[in-house]
Design an enzyme around this catalytic site. Sequence first.
Site, PDB file in Angstrom:
ATOM      1  N   ILE A   1       5.233  -1.193   2.508  1.00 14.71           N
ATOM      2  CA  ILE A   1       4.912   0.212   2.296  1.00 14.71           C
ATOM      3  C   ILE A   1       5.511   0.704   0.987  1.00 14.71           C
ATOM      4  CG2 ILE A   1       5.124   2.547   3.217  1.00 14.71           C
ATOM      5  CD1 ILE A   1       3.335   0.691   4.856  1.00 14.71           C
ATOM      6  N   LYS A   2       4.646   1.248   0.141  1.00 19.14           N
ATOM      7  CA  LYS A   2       5.095   1.805  -1.137  1.00 19.14           C
ATOM      8  C   LYS A   2       5.450   3.278  -0.955  1.00 19.14           C
ATOM      9  CE  LYS A   2       2.492   0.765  -4.721  1.00 19.14           C
ATOM     10  NZ  LYS A   2       1.247   0.555  -5.512  1.00 19.14           N
ATOM     11  N   VAL A   3       6.649   3.645  -1.391  1.00 16.26           N
ATOM     12  CA  VAL A   3       7.090   5.044  -1.354  1.00 16.26           C
ATOM     13  C   VAL A   3       7.579   5.426  -2.741  1.00 16.26           C
ATOM     14  CG1 VAL A   3       7.697   4.963   1.094  1.00 16.26           C
ATOM     15  CG2 VAL A   3       9.441   4.457  -0.629  1.00 16.26           C
TER      16      VAL A   3
ATOM     17  N   PHE B   1       0.844  -1.196   0.000  1.00 15.08           N
ATOM     18  CA  PHE B   1       0.000   0.000   0.000  1.00 15.08           C
ATOM     19  C   PHE B   1       0.877   1.243   0.000  1.00 15.08           C
ATOM     20  CE2 PHE B   1      -2.593   3.334   1.976  1.00 15.08           C
ATOM     21  CZ  PHE B   1      -3.711   3.283   1.147  1.00 15.08           C
TER      22      PHE B   1
ATOM     23  N   ASN C   1       8.474  -0.878  -0.870  1.00 14.22           N
ATOM     24  CA  ASN C   1       8.434  -1.005  -2.329  1.00 14.22           C
ATOM     25  C   ASN C   1       8.628   0.395  -2.886  1.00 14.22           C
ATOM     26  OD1 ASN C   1       7.713  -1.119  -5.022  1.00 14.22           O
ATOM     27  ND2 ASN C   1       5.773  -2.159  -4.706  1.00 14.22           N
TER      28      ASN C   1
END
Length: 216
Positions: free
Chosen positions: A83-85, A57, A106
């Site tokens: 965690i998508k950054v 997400f 991610n």
Amino acid sequence: MLLFLDTADLDEIRTARSWGVVSGVTTNPTLVAKAGHRDVRAFLAEASHLVDGPLHFEVTALDREGMVREGRELASVAPNLAIKVPCTEEGLGACRALAEAGIPTNVTLVFSLNQALLAARAGAAYVSPFVGRLDDIGADGLGLVKDVVRMYALHGIAAKVLAASLRHPRHVTDAALAGAQIGTMPFSVLRQMVRHPLTDAGLARFMADWERLDAR
């Protein structure tokens, strides 16, 4: 190559899971809003029970401190959350801080080999080159995936290449042949992968032959 579903639709996740082919889910605030979820944390908690593998997400903050704070809060909701950054200066800093806290990240919106290298060195568990969006501007999206896979192999980099923005079955095939460890796609693309006109024709022929035999 592992197959991830790019969605926030719980029914799509349930259906794909029933096929036994999906190993994870990627999603973001846009997809969550599109699916009509009002409470992000409630969605993540429910989705985490439907996903056998990781659930990715994306944070909404743009500064490092905000990304880290949001990432820590969201990671407490679902134990399988990554965690998508974004691949920005702030995003790379957040990636390092989250990785050091034991929270997998991610790094997304990767469009160059240099960005992929930086993301890996910042501690990303997953790096997401965007295939379709590069194709949109006349660049070679699958070529980037191939180059990232090769660079990581040359230098023993452990980050997984997650090919994103896969818009049709051929993108999925080419990403797999390029060596990506993961490919994420909408449910519509996953469904297209199942279907082939010769399969439909063959099944129809088998059923017609069986009906003739059964009528005797």
